[in-house]
Design a protein around this motif. Structure first.
Motif, PDB file in Angstrom:
ATOM      1  N   VAL A 277       1.045  -1.107   0.290  1.00 46.73           N
ATOM      2  CA  VAL A 277       0.335   0.290  -0.212  1.00 46.73           C
ATOM      3  C   VAL A 277       1.168   1.752   0.290  1.00 46.73           C
ATOM      4  N   THR A 278       2.107   1.017   1.007  1.00 48.56           N
ATOM      5  CA  THR A 278       2.944   2.668   1.174  1.00 48.56           C
ATOM      6  C   THR A 278       3.696   3.035  -0.447  1.00 48.56           C
ATOM      7  N   ASN A 279       3.958   1.609  -1.039  1.00 49.39           N
ATOM      8  CA  ASN A 279       4.344   1.128  -2.655  1.00 49.39           C
ATOM      9  C   ASN A 279       3.377   2.629  -3.721  1.00 49.39           C
ATOM     10  N   ALA A 280       2.066   2.283  -3.208  1.00 50.18           N
ATOM     11  CA  ALA A 280       1.120   2.174  -4.357  1.00 50.18           C
ATOM     12  C   ALA A 280       0.711   4.069  -4.116  1.00 50.18           C
ATOM     13  N   ILE A 281       0.974   4.325  -2.920  1.00 47.92           N
ATOM     14  CA  ILE A 281       0.581   5.628  -1.952  1.00 47.92           C
ATOM     15  C   ILE A 281       0.877   6.716  -2.705  1.00 47.92           C
ATOM     16  N   ARG A 282       3.001   5.841  -3.104  1.00 50.42           N
ATOM     17  CA  ARG A 282       4.361   6.814  -3.098  1.00 50.42           C
ATOM     18  C   ARG A 282       4.175   6.955  -4.372  1.00 50.42           C
ATOM     19  N   TYR A 283       4.053   6.084  -5.890  1.00 51.55           N
ATOM     20  CA  TYR A 283       4.842   6.254  -6.851  1.00 51.55           C
ATOM     21  C   TYR A 283       3.087   5.895  -8.277  1.00 51.55           C
ATOM     22  N   ALA A 284       1.857   5.991  -7.188  1.00 54.19           N
ATOM     23  CA  ALA A 284       0.889   5.212  -8.144  1.00 54.19           C
ATOM     24  C   ALA A 284       0.022   7.352  -7.878  1.00 54.19           C
ATOM     25  N   SER A 285      -1.131   6.531  -8.831  1.00 54.04           N
ATOM     26  CA  SER A 285      -2.410   7.541  -8.039  1.00 54.04           C
ATOM     27  C   SER A 285      -3.773   7.008  -8.532  1.00 54.04           C
ATOM     28  N   GLY A 286      -4.702   8.099  -8.183  1.00 55.72           N
ATOM     29  CA  GLY A 286      -6.362   7.557  -8.372  1.00 55.72           C
ATOM     30  C   GLY A 286      -6.177   6.690  -6.428  1.00 55.72           C
ATOM     31  N   PRO A 287      -6.940   5.869  -6.476  1.00 51.11           N
ATOM     32  CA  PRO A 287      -8.196   4.609  -5.356  1.00 51.11           C
ATOM     33  C   PRO A 287      -7.038   3.764  -5.657  1.00 51.11           C
ATOM     34  N   ILE A 288      -6.885   3.378  -4.679  1.00 46.98           N
ATOM     35  CA  ILE A 288      -6.166   2.302  -3.997  1.00 46.98           C
ATOM     36  C   ILE A 288      -7.187   1.149  -4.078  1.00 46.98           C
ATOM     37  N   GLY A 289      -6.882  -0.229  -4.129  1.00 45.27           N
ATOM     38  CA  GLY A 289      -7.677  -1.228  -4.082  1.00 45.27           C
ATOM     39  C   GLY A 289      -6.289  -2.179  -3.756  1.00 45.27           C
ATOM     40  N   LEU A 290      -7.981  -2.932  -1.880  1.00 42.27           N
ATOM     41  CA  LEU A 290      -6.672  -3.950  -1.111  1.00 42.27           C
ATOM     42  C   LEU A 290      -7.643  -5.414  -1.687  1.00 42.27           C
ATOM     43  N   ARG A 291      -7.000  -6.627  -1.878  1.00 42.24           N
ATOM     44  CA  ARG A 291      -8.153  -7.835  -1.643  1.00 42.24           C
ATOM     45  C   ARG A 291      -7.431  -8.354  -0.949  1.00 42.24           C
TER      46      ARG A 291
END
Length: 818
Positions: free
Chosen positions: A734-748
Motif C-alpha cells: 500500500v505504501t508503494n502504491a501511495i508513493r508511486y501511483a495515483s487514484g484510488p487504491i484497492g486491497l484484496r
C-alpha cells in the motif's frame, strides 16, 4: 523251262525275299519272265499279269532316264526308283540288280534278277517307332474322343497297359475336375477344327503329388479337311510351373510384406506369405537387443576368426501354419526364448549363413529341436521332417531368424527352396528394419512430446480438470498437439490447447517451443489476445543462429492455439483463439453450446490482430477445449462432427475422467487420423467468505487502516499466526502504491490453499527490485515483500496494475482451510 517251275521256288519267299522284298527275273530284252509272290503283294500284279510284259510297265511316269537305263541295261548295282503299282499308286523301292545264271528256252544268255525292297514300309515303321518312343504322353482318339492308340509314356504315366487305356476317354483315364477340363478342351478342338492347349495340374498314379502338365490337342484331318480323330499330347511342365510359382511368390512377397511400418505386422506378413508357398509352418524371431534398441549383438564374423559362442535371447514376433491356430508352435507371439550357444540358431546368427536339415535326415535327431523338450514333442507329434533357418539381415545388421518347417509336404527342402527363402527374407528384412527404425523414431518423438506435455495436471482451486492426449496411428508419426493448465496469480488459471502443423520430431520440437513460450508469457500475466500476438511472432520467426536445411521452410510452418484465463472470484473467463476450433461449454443444467470466440488467423502468418472475448461462467460449468483431430476426418462433415461432440457431452458421465473416455469412444470408433488433445475443466468459484476487498484513499494514513483491516480479516479466518507477516506485506504494497501511483487504491485478500494479498492502483508503471544503499530512505519494500512471500508479481488491468504476493499457510491452518 519256266523259271517258276524250277528249283528256285519262285512261288514262295526265298532267302532273298522277306515280307518286305520282292524279286523279278528279266531276260536280256527286259521282259519279265518270272514274278515272285512278294512282287505281287508289293505292286498288285499277279504273276500271270506281269510275266511276258516289258518291265517298263512298272516304272512310274516321269521316272528319270538313268533309272530306265539301269533297269533295262546289264549294269549291276543298286538304285532307288519309283515304281507304279497296278492301282496307279507310286511305290518307292530300292532296286538291286544282279546277273542270273538261269536259262530259258527263248534265250541262252544270262538273265537279270531285280530285288525290290520297298522303302515305304521302312518309313511307316519309323513313324510307328517315333509315336511309340515319343518322350511325352501321346494318344490318338476317334471322333468320340475315345483312345485308339497310346504310346509307352502314357502307359507309364497311368500305370496301365495300352489295352487297358484304349476305348476310354481322357476324363475316364485322368478323372476329377482336371479330366473334365481336358475333355472339354478336346471337344472344342474337335468341333472347331482348331488346335487347343491347356495348362493342367493333375496327380497321376505314379506320383505322390500333383504335377503340372501342358496339354496340346490337334484335330486329325483327311485330304478333304474333315476331322477324323484327335491327337493329344501331354508335356511335362513341372519345371516351368515351379519357376512361375516361385516367381509369383517372390512378387507377392515384394508387394505384401512391409505394407505398414509396424514391426509385428510386417513379421506376420512375412510368415503368411511363406505358407504354404514354401513351408507348412514358419516362425519369425527377432533379437531382444534389436527390439530394445541396444548395440547390435551380432556382426559379420571376419574370416579366420572363430565365431563367438553364447546363448541368445529372441522374441517370437510372428508365426503361421497351414493348420489353424498353429498347434505345432511351442511359443506364442511375444514370448521370449533362449537358444543354446551350440545350436544351429546361434550358428546362423554368428556366421550369417543359412542352415538346412540335410534331405533324408531324421528330423527328430537334429540339433535344431533336441535342445528343447517342447520342440522334440512337437516334432514327433506333428511329423516335422525338414527345416531351414535363414538369417534376417538388413544394412549389415542381423535382426533375427526365420525358421521354415515342413510336415505336410512330403518332400524335404532342397537347395532351390533355400535360395528362394533367402531371397524373400532378405527383402523382408529391409522392411522389418524400416519398421524398427520407424518404431524407434516414433518412440523418441513420443517420449519427447510426452516430456513436453504435463505429466499430470496440477490441483487448482479454480477448476477441476482432466485431459487426454492420443497420438495419431499413422506413418507420419506423432504431431505437435499439446495442452496445458497454468496457475496464475489471484487464484486464476490459464487453459491452453494448441496444434502445430505437421508431424514428427520437428512438430514436437515446435510444440515444445510454443508451450515454453506460453508459460513464459503467462508468467508476466499477458492478456490472451496479446499473448497470441507474441506467439504469432515466435512461430513466424526462425530460431536465431539456425539455418534451415535444404527444402525446409525458414520458420515453423504454422500452428493454432486457444488460450483462456478463468477467474474463480469473478467467475469470468477471457478467451482468444488463433485458427483453432472454438471451445464448447456445458452448463450445469445440461445445455451444451459453442463459445463464440472471435477467430484469429493461425500463428505464423504475422501482421494480423487477435481479439478476445469475456464470458461469465456459472459454477460447475464444463469448459471443453480440443484440437481439430477430434472432429476432423477425411470423409466426415465438419458440422456433423461438431454436433456429435456436442451430444456426447450431454450424455457424458459426471466424472471428468469418465467424460474424457466417453467423448473419445463416441468420436473415435476407429484409430485416430490425427493427433488429439482434449482438456476438460469444470469451473469452481470462491465463496464470498474467502475474498475480502476494500478501497483505500491516496493518503499515508491509509496504510494503518489497511493493516487494521487485514488483522481483523485474518482473525475472522482463524489465521492469527499469519498476521504479522501479512501486515508487513500489506503495509509495503500500500505504501508503494501511495508513493508511486495515483487514484484510488484497492486491497484484496484471497484465502484458498495459500493466502494472496493484492493491491491495485491506476498506474501502468511496473515496480522492480533494486539493491538499496546504506543511507537510502527507500528501496527496501519490494525486497521485504519478496523475502516474506512465496512468490510475488505484477499483472496489468484495464485501469492500471495489480501487485500481488502469495504466502503459504501454516500447516495446521492450511489443512483446516483446505
Amino acid at each position: 523251262m519256266n523259271p517258276r517251275d524250277s528249283d528256285t521256288e519262285w512261288n514262295r519267299p526265298g532267302p532273298l525275299e522277306t515280307r518286305h522284298t520282292a524279286t523279278v527275273l528279266l531276260d536280256e530284252t527286259g521282259e519279265v519272265i518270272a514274278w515272285s509272290p512278294g512282287a505281287s503283294r508289293l505292286l498288285g500284279y499277279s504273276a500271270e499279269e506281269a510275266e511276258g510284259r516289258s518291265v517298263e510297265i512298272l516304272l512310274a511316269a516321269g521316272e528319270s532316264e538313268a533309272v530306265r537305263r539301269f533297269v533295262l541295261g546289264a549294269e549291276v548295282g543298286a538304285m532307288t526308283a519309283v515304281l507304279r503299282g497296278k492301282d496307279g499308286q507310286s511305290v518307292t523301292v530300292e532296286l538291286v540288280a544282279t546277273p542270273s545264271h538261269e536259262r530259258s528256252a527263248r534265250s541262252a544268255s544270262g538273265h537279270r534278277l531285280l530285288v525290290l525292297t520297298p522303302l515305304m514300309d521302312t518309313r511307316r515303321e519309323l513313324l510307328e517307332w517315333s509315336f511309340d518312343q515319343f518322350p511325352f504322353i501321346a494318344g490318338i482318339t476317334d471322333l468320340d474322343l475315345r483312345y485308339i492308340r497310346l504310346n509307352k509314356e502314357a502307359g507309364k504315366a497311368f500305370q496301365a497297359t495300352e489295352a487297358d487305356l484304349v476305348g476310354r476317354t481322357t476324363a475316364e483315364n485322368v478323372g476329377g475336375p482336371e479330366g473334365d477340363r481336358i475333355q472339354q478342351a478336346m471337344r472344342l478342338a474337335r468341333d472347331t477344327g482348331e488346335s487347343a492347349s491347356l495348362d493342367i495340374y493333375v496327380k497321376l498314379p505314379n506320383e505322390q503329388l500333383g504335377y503340372a502338365w501342358q496339354g496340346h490337342f490337334v484335330p486329325l484331318k483327311d485330304a478333304r479337311g474333315r476331322v477324323r480323330g484327335m491327337y493329344a499330347v501331354g508335356l511335362d511342365a513341372g519345371v516351368q510351373h515351379l519357376a512361375r510359382e516361385r516367381l509369383a511368390l517372390l512378387n507377392q512377397a515384394s508387394t505384401t510384406v512391409g505394407s505398414t511400418l509396424d514391426v509385428a505386422r510386417t513379421a506376420q506378413e512375412l510368415a503368411e506369405v511363406l505358407v504354404p508357398g514354401i513351408a507348412d509352418f514358419v516362425t519369425v524371431d527377432l533379437l531382444e537387443s534389436v527390439l530394445t534398441d541396444e548395440e547390435p549383438e551380432f556382426l559379420p564374423v571376419e574370416p579366420g576368426f572363430p565365431p563367438p559362442s553364447r546363448e541368445v535371447t529372441m522374441r517370437r514376433m510372428a508365426q503361421h501354419s497351414v493348420w489353424e491356430g498353429a498347434p505345432e508352435a511351442v511359443l506364442n507371439p511375444g514370448d521370449v526364448d533362449v537358444y543354446p550357444s551350440d545350436g544351429p540358431h546361434v550358428r546362423v546368427l554368428v556366421t550369417g549363413e543359412s542352415y538346412m536339415v540335410p534331405p533324408g535326415s531324421d528330423a527328430s535327431s537334429m540339433d535344431w529341436v533336441n535342445f528343447s523338450e517342447r520342440r522334440m514333442a512337437s516334432t514327433r507329434a506333428f511329423g516335422l521332417h525338414s527345416a531351414m533357418i535363414v538369417p534376417l539381415r538388413a544394412r549389415g545388421t542381423l535382426l533375427g531368424l526365420a525358421v521354415f518347417i515342413r510336415h505336410q509336404k512330403p518332400e524335404d527342402f532342397d537347395s532351390d527352396d533355400l535360395l528362394l527363402a533367402e531371397e524373400i527374407t532378405t527383402r523382408a528384412a529391409v522392411s522389418l528394419d524400416n519398421a524398427l527404425r520407424f518404431t524407434r523414431q516414433r518412440a523418441t518423438a513420443l517420449a519427447l512430446q510426452h516430456s513436453l506435455l504435463p505429466q499430470r495436471l496440477p490441483e487448482q482451486t479454480a477448476v477441476e480438470a482432466a485431459s487426454r492426449y492420443l497420438p495419431a496411428d499413422t506413418k507420419a508419426g506423432v504431431g505437435g498437439d499439446w495442452y496445458d493448465l497454468i496457475p496464475l496469480s489471484g487464484a486464476r488459471v490459464a487453459l491452453v490447447v494448441g496444434d502445430v502443423v505437421g508431424h514428427g520430431l520437428r512438430a514436437s520440437a515446435t510444440m515444445g517451443r510454443l508451450r515454453t513460450a506460453v508459460r513464459t508469457l503467462s508468467d508476466i500475466e499477458m492478456p490472451p489476445d496479446e499473448l497470441l500476438a507474441q506467439l504469432d511472432v515466435i512461430v513466424g520467426r526462425p530460431i536465431a543462429g539456425e539455418s534451415p536445411a535444404e527444402g525446409e521452410p525458414e520458420a515453423d510452418t504454422g500452428a493454432s492455439c486457444l488460450y483462456a484465463v478463468y477467474d474463480p472470484v469473478s467467475r469470468r473467463c477471457t478467451l482468444a483463439r488463433a485458427g483453432h476450433p472454438p471451445p464448447l461449454l456445458a452448463y450445469p443444467d445440461g445445455t451444451v453450446e459453442s463459445v463464440e470466440v472471435p477467430v484469429g488467423p493461425p500463428l505464423g502468418l504475422g501482421g494480423f490482430p487477435f481479439e478476445s472475448v469475456e464470458v461469465e461462467l456459472p459454477e460447475d460449468s464444463l469448459l471443453v477445449l480440443y484440437t481439430d483431430g477430434l472432429i476432423r476426418t477425411r470423409d466426415g462433415d465438419l458440422d456433423e462432427r461438431r454436433e456429435m461432440l456436442r451430444r456426447s457431452l450431454i450424455d457424458a458421465p459426471d466424472s471428468l475422467e469418465g467424460a474424457c473416455d466417453a467423448v473419445l469412444r463416441t468420436m473415435l470408433p476407429e484409430r485416430a487420423e490425427d493427433d488429439i488433445a482434449l482438456l476438460l475443466a469444470r469451473t469452481r468459484s470462491l465463496d464470498c467468505d474467502q475474498v475480502a476487498t476494500w478501497e483505500l484513499p491516496m493518503d499515508p494514513e491509509a496504510v494503518a487502516e489497511a493493516r487494521n483491516l487485514t488483522t481483523r480479516q485474518l482473525s475472522h479466518w482463524g489465521l492469527e499466526e499469519a498476521t504479522f507477516t501479512t501486515e508487513l506485506i500489506v503495509s509495503e504494497l500500500v505504501t508503494n502504491a501511495i508513493r508511486y501511483a495515483s487514484g484510488p487504491i484497492g486491497l484484496r485478500l484471497i484465502l484458498q490453499d495459500t493466502l494472496i494479498c493484492e493491491v491495485a492502483d491506476s498506474s501502468d508503471t511496473y515496480p522492480h527490485l533494486r539493491q538499496a544503499r546504506i543511507y537510502d530512505e527507500g528501496g527496501r519494500g519490494l525486497m521485504l515483500v519478496a523475502q516474506l512471500s512465496e512468490r510475488w508479481g505484477t499483472r496489468p488491468t484495464s485501469s492500471g496494475k495489480i501487485i500481488w504476493a502469495d504466502q503459504s499457510l501454516p500447516p495446521r491452518v492450511g489443512q483446516s482451510a483446505a
